[in-house]
Design an enzyme around this catalytic site. Structure first.
Site, short mmCIF file in Angstrom:
data_model
loop_
_atom_site.label_atom_id
_atom_site.label_comp_id
_atom_site.label_asym_id
_atom_site.label_seq_id
_atom_site.Cartn_x
_atom_site.Cartn_y
_atom_site.Cartn_z
N GLU A 156 1.52 -0.52 -5.06
CA GLU A 156 0.31 0.26 -5.27
C GLU A 156 0.66 1.74 -5.20
O GLU A 156 0.37 2.42 -4.22
CB GLU A 156 -0.76 -0.08 -4.23
CG GLU A 156 -2.10 0.59 -4.50
CD GLU A 156 -2.47 1.70 -3.51
OE1 GLU A 156 -3.61 2.16 -3.59
OE2 GLU A 156 -1.66 2.11 -2.66
N ASP A 192 0.83 -1.20 0.00
CA ASP A 192 0.00 0.00 0.00
C ASP A 192 0.87 1.25 0.00
O ASP A 192 1.80 1.37 0.80
CB ASP A 192 -0.86 -0.05 1.27
CG ASP A 192 -1.94 1.01 1.30
OD1 ASP A 192 -2.87 0.91 0.47
OD2 ASP A 192 -1.85 1.93 2.13
#
Lengths: 662, 662
Positions: free
Chosen positions: A411, A382
């Protein structure tokens, strides 16, 4: 002052390809790939050169060699097939082929200059030098060569003995590599397993997998859903964070600041009294449940991928055990994660500039290895672009040195150069701008950048059609036709792609004016009806089967765009290098209207003659079309079939194949 | 395993330009040039960055800094004017502008979040940290800022004090450069004197300069010829080797193997009982004569350039004093220089692979420094591509470290990559393929490569129209018109160009079927009639005056090609960066026929309006033409004027410039 070199290395070896930023970063390949390496190699004067590609896996101590050959204009090329899932080093060595240089000189003088006595003595001296180094059978062979040489009755006979090419393998084995020069750098290639390039992702929230609308889902429920995921053809099942969720400032539905007592909170606010990054939210089950799920998934060909989100809730154990890992303000408070004026009140960011940063690095490595120990080999990371790049470079290398089969997906939705450097620093796969590329020119430009620029050496795209954070405008407005063609684009343009669950249901209700899902699953438990009318499960199943059956779709850099004379119709193709699998894909990018176009079939690339009749086998609908020549007219109606995937089939059987023909 | 870095350097600095082969080779500039440096600079998160270009001359121990600014898409740029004739280092540093990052955050939150107490405390802490580092007046100023800060009646007032931009210079002087990151490499730029870029060469054999056909020329005769050379506008006078010439196997006229007793031999076969590379052929004069010639030349603005040809005749002193410097064959003989089956029987090549190669390197350096001691600062190096590249890299650097004003011209006519690497390794100027580029497309392609590819950073072309070895076909066949337009091309396409004497006489008799001069001056003494009918001395004089008067012609990378709708007419231009000097050149490349073309004048680049009337002042004929708009029709007759050099003159005086207008 300049220094003289310790040893003369006079061959120039430069402009090696592939090479990223002068070897600062490794390139990437996958197991079974052939690595092609080329370089400019040349030297003063007229000596004949030899060159070798040198390579070794990082756990080997000796170098292997593959021959390189001259291509043109001092450019040389060589290749090696990479057979192991490990990091390799490669470099280049070059040398003068002394004896053959002498042969060449002799050949040029022969018939021009009458007396070559002195020349022949030079050659003989070279053979004698080989003899000194040789052993065994080679030694005997060299002795017999020299005997023939001195036994030759005259100069002509001696020249014939000298230039007899049968001796060359002996020469290659025994002659000193004169002027041996090594390229200045050892380069690296990370060889990942094939799934790093070719993977099909399904994202779902475990807590939403309960068949009972009155309770939240568990790992056991996820186990029951594996056949659904497998039957659609996905091979990676990715979960947002599964850890205990913070209670302080917990977010309510639709990201509201006030949570009701029953709201589960965002799984990205990690940590409470049950633990943090290395714990499981008790409502999902136990470690035993998790381990069983991982095994059950693997048994049906699915890997579980976990989210690695370095977000601590104010209740994360680190806040007490390692206060120096957080940034305290002058008033003693800890700063929330923020992107001013936005604040994430349920999250503290770890302070990577804390004087104790080396401890944080070690702990993050421990966390990853902890989950690897539970059978997880794929991590979706993330927001990596909010942590220092050198941290990722170190972490990924540390983990892969122990477990080369671990895959990291970045990401990062951010500016282009940051996205690239994260991939160079080690991420195996990367999220992309695909989500916002809708029209013909912008798709073409972006895909050419991904597949034909230097990015092809290190950046593996994973085309997500949607994420829990992003419900793209084209899906909001285009509805079911858009859901169909966007998944075809994702699954045929990129060998790795993914959907976030509910995509197959064409769920497209957004918070107005945003790309956020209405009633986002990030803040509440959902109970989806997987058989909802209008779903495109069968369509996605078909796409994934086509991807599995056609190896051309499992590669990235084989993408080529072709001409379709309509701005709404994108036309492209992929072929395997051996041309045994050739696909042509046409997509109507307009979800509202039917469009038609003349497709310019690349028959020359495909080896099809102008007058040849071949078959276009449309794989989504299993319909077949006979075509002669280089054009084909196509109409694509978004309400019916917005896309076509043609397998090109030639008629290869001829009367000559028939036994009795001859 | 990967290692953690010793210190966190988290800013990414990459893709620095200019940078050659990851800093392996220096770029080149000339005194007075502005060096523009750019790079991708970015960091995780949202901090505001600062960046500086760091540079130092190699004799300095501290770094200077020039600010860099953000251009676009994480690209930054900065520049420095290079004022000294010396090698410089340059690199880049980047950092977080901590206080301004905080200001930015405060600005975003201001009006959105009600209570900014904690934020203001953070800013105050930063100012206190500056105070700890500051001294003198800055210390007092920071104290007064803090006093205002704490004296402010409310949050609004405190914010106004904090964000007051008057304090920023104080901040820049005193704040710690947070996350300070240095680019991984220190790069180099060789700053040569301007003559390395802009020079006009005249090549002549001293022994042919005698006015008396019954004796060979001397340095004294050369002195008498200086005004001829100066009047034509040349500033470099280059002599083929002036050393004693070998007697063994001396070459006769037209390269014959038998010399008559009176043949002088090729000056490239160096060395006899009178000495070698550091001696003067007694027939030319003494060192005193040579020194006087050098001084006399300098006095009229001409530099003497010497040939550096590492060719020893069999009579060179080295053969006896340093036998190991030559390659002996098994039969004890020394090998002639050869390019099989061609042999140069009057030359032994030094063996750069001798075990004693370090001695050879030192001796070659001694030779160069010896001639530098006699006032020679320019060396034309014969056949550098037949000696190891690392030797040249070492030699040139050694010499220039002592004498940065020494210029080396590489006479390498060989494959393109070797020509390039010699320039990268240090040669100040290089011979080129200009000699064989005759027609429009091939001239355009080659010049774009030289002026717009990476070569512009290191390869300075010197366009020779002819050499004693090369009488190009176009001159043989095209006669006087070709001599005229080829010298215009040489002198306007490249800021450095040269002719070998007799060019001005349009001498074009060749050995049939070759590019060798008939009765080549390499093997005999010539007595040219410098006033021979048909000579183009005045034409060349005019060209060189135009080059001197127009600074745009003294640069290389400002060349731009423009459209002329005739394949025989080449149309191009050069402007100074400040656009005060703008030239447009049109050349008819056909020596046989007149051609005409519409020239597309780049009025937009020149800042000329569509309806504006401007003047094209043709400088070779001193004729003027009024033009309105972007096209101009031109006819070029090779028998009259094959080329036109237009100075673009705008009418800048308007009624408003007149005192009484207002």
């Amino acid at each position: 002052m300049a220094k003289k070199p310790d040893r003369l290395q006079t061959i120039i070896i430069e402009h090696v390809e592939p090479e990223l930023d002068a070897g600062r970063y490794p390139i990437k390949r996958e197991v079974g790939d052939r690595l092609d390496v080329s370089a400019d190699i040349f030297k003063e004067g007229h000596d004949l050169l030899g060159a070798v590609l040198r390579y070794q896996a990082v756990d080997e101590s000796t170098w292997h060699e593959a021959p390189m050959h001259h291509v043109d204009n001092d450019r040389w090329a060589g290749s090696v097939v990479l057979t192991r899932n490990i990091r390799y080093r490669y470099t280049i060595g070059a040398y003068v082929r002394g004896f053959e240089t002498w042969c060449e000189e002799l050949r040029k003088k022969h018939g021009v200059l009458p007396d070559l006595t002195s020349e022949l003595l030079e050659g003989e001296a070279q053979v004698r030098a080989m003899l000194e180094r040789a052993t065994g059978a080679d030694r005997e062979a060299l002795e017999s060569w020299l005997a023939q040489w001195s036994g030759a009755p005259d100069q002509e006979a001696r020249i014939a003995v000298a230039l007899d090419e049968q001796w060359l393998p002996l020469v290659h084995r025994n002659e000193e590599r004169w002027a041996w020069t090594l390229y200045a750098r050892e380069l690296e290639v990370v060889v990942d397993r094939v799934r790093a390039r070719y993977s099909t992702w399904y994202e779902m929230f475990p807590r939403s997998q309960s068949p009972d609308p009155n309770r939240s889902g568990t790992f056991k429920d996820c186990e029951a859903r594996l056949s659904y995921v497998r039957d659609m053809g996905f091979d990676v099942l990715y979960f947002p964070p599964i850890h205990p969720i913070g209670k302080t400032n917990r977010k309510g539905r639709n990201n509201s600041l006030r949570a009701s007592p029953t709201d589960p909170g965002s799984p990205y606010a990690i940590g409470n009294e049950h633990g943090g990054f290395d714990a499981i939210d008790p409502s999902l089950g136990t470690f035993d449940d998790f381990d069983r799920l991982v095994k059950a998934a693997n048994a049906v060909g699915i890997e579980i991928a976990l989210d690695f989100a370095i977000n601590a809730s104010p209740d994360h154990p680190y806040v007490k055990t390692h206060p120096t890992w957080f940034k305290h303000r002058p008033d003693g408070t800890i700063k929330y994660a923020e992107n001013p004026p936005k604040k994430y009140e349920d999250i503290y960011a770890l302070d990577f500039y804390s004087p104790d940063w080396p401890e944080i690095w070690d702990e993050m490595k421990r966390i990853i290895l902890f989950w690897v120990g539970h059978g997880v080999k794929i991590f979706r990371v993330d927001n990596p672009h909010t942590k220092p790049v050198p941290f990722w470079e170190w972490l990924i290398r540390e983990v892969q040195d122990l477990h080369p089969d671990v895959i990291f997906l970045s990401e990062a939705f951010t500016r282009p150069k940051m996205m690239r450097v994260l991939a160079k620093a080690g991420f195996s796969q990367s999220y992309t701008y695909f989500t916002w590329r809708n029209f013909k020119q912008e798709l073409t430009d972006y895909l050419i950048e991904l597949t034909q620029s230097e990015m092809r050496e290190y950046f593996r795209p994973n085309f997500f059609t949607n994420t829990p954070d992003i419900l793209p405008e084209i899906l909001q407005q285009g509805g079911r036709p858009a859901f169909k063609f966007r998944v075809i684009l994702a699954g045929t343009l990129s060998p790795s792609y993914g959907i976030y669950s509910s995509y197959e249901l064409c769920e497209n209700r957004a918070v107005p004016g945003t790309e956020e899902y209405l009633d986002s699953e990030k803040y509440e438990i959902k109970h989806w009806d997987w058989d909802r009318p209008g779903n495109i499960r069968d369509y996605i199943t078909r796409l994934n089967a086509i991807r599995r059956d056609n190896p051309a779709l499992q590669e990235l850099t084989n993408l080529r765009f072709y001409q379709a004379d309509n701005d709404h119709i994108l036309f492209y193709g992929k072929s395997t290098e051996d041309r045994t699998n050739n696909l042509l894909i046409a997509v109507n990018l307009d979800p509202f209207e039917a469009h038609e176009a003349t497709l310019h079939i690349p028959i020359h690339e495909l080896g099809i003659r102008e007058d040849e009749t071949y078959q276009l086998h449309e794989l989504l609908t299993d319909t077949r079309h006979l075509v002669t020549g280089g054009t084909y007219h196509l109409r694509l109606n978004p309400q019916e079939e917005p896309a076509a995937i043609f397998l090109v089939r030639r008629w290869t059987r001829r009367e000559q194949n028939f036994d009795y023909f001859f």
